[in-house]
Motif scaffolding. Sequence first.
Motif, PDB file in Angstrom:
ATOM      1  N   ASP A  88       0.835  -1.194   0.000  1.00  0.00           N
ATOM      2  CA  ASP A  88       0.000   0.000   0.000  1.00  0.00           C
ATOM      3  C   ASP A  88       0.880   1.258   0.000  1.00  0.00           C
ATOM      4  N   TYR A  89       1.919   1.261   0.800  1.00  0.00           N
ATOM      5  CA  TYR A  89       2.839   2.395   0.840  1.00  0.00           C
ATOM      6  C   TYR A  89       3.514   2.592  -0.525  1.00  0.00           C
ATOM      7  N   ARG A  92       1.173   4.196  -2.883  1.00  0.00           N
ATOM      8  CA  ARG A  92       1.042   5.641  -2.621  1.00  0.00           C
ATOM      9  C   ARG A  92       2.242   6.406  -3.167  1.00  0.00           C
ATOM     10  N   ARG A  93       3.435   5.853  -3.006  1.00  0.00           N
ATOM     11  CA  ARG A  93       4.643   6.512  -3.519  1.00  0.00           C
ATOM     12  C   ARG A  93       4.631   6.567  -5.042  1.00  0.00           C
TER      13      ARG A  93
END
Length: 133
Positions: A88-89, A92-93
């Motif tokens: 998920d991170y 987002r990046r």
Amino acid sequence: MSHAALKHYAAVRVQSSVTEATPHQLTALLFDGALERIARAKGHLQRGELAPKGELISAVIAIVGELAGSLNRAAAPDLVDRLAALYDYILRRLGEANASNRTEPLDEAGRLLGTLADAWRTIDPAQPAAANG
């Protein structure tokens, strides 16, 4: 050899790799594809070629989504929860890199995926247990 012939050869080689691959190898191919597209997207971004950069980042987002979707929570819930949060991170990046046209988030996503790819290769179930550790 012509450019068209090289593209055809590459497509056949990839298709043959996928057809003959184990599930573990398929996941490694997904990591490789994501990392290759990140590198190409970064090049397009540095040259100000925003449309192909966006297409490649979208492809990486789809690959990371596939990797996240293939997690088997029943196998190791704590590990899977941490991996899902990391994916998920990374997503987002990637979105940030695409929206801001900055290379830093793209570099970070690539480093994280590279680390995961390296770890994935060390746990190849086709190798004897001694070779994995």
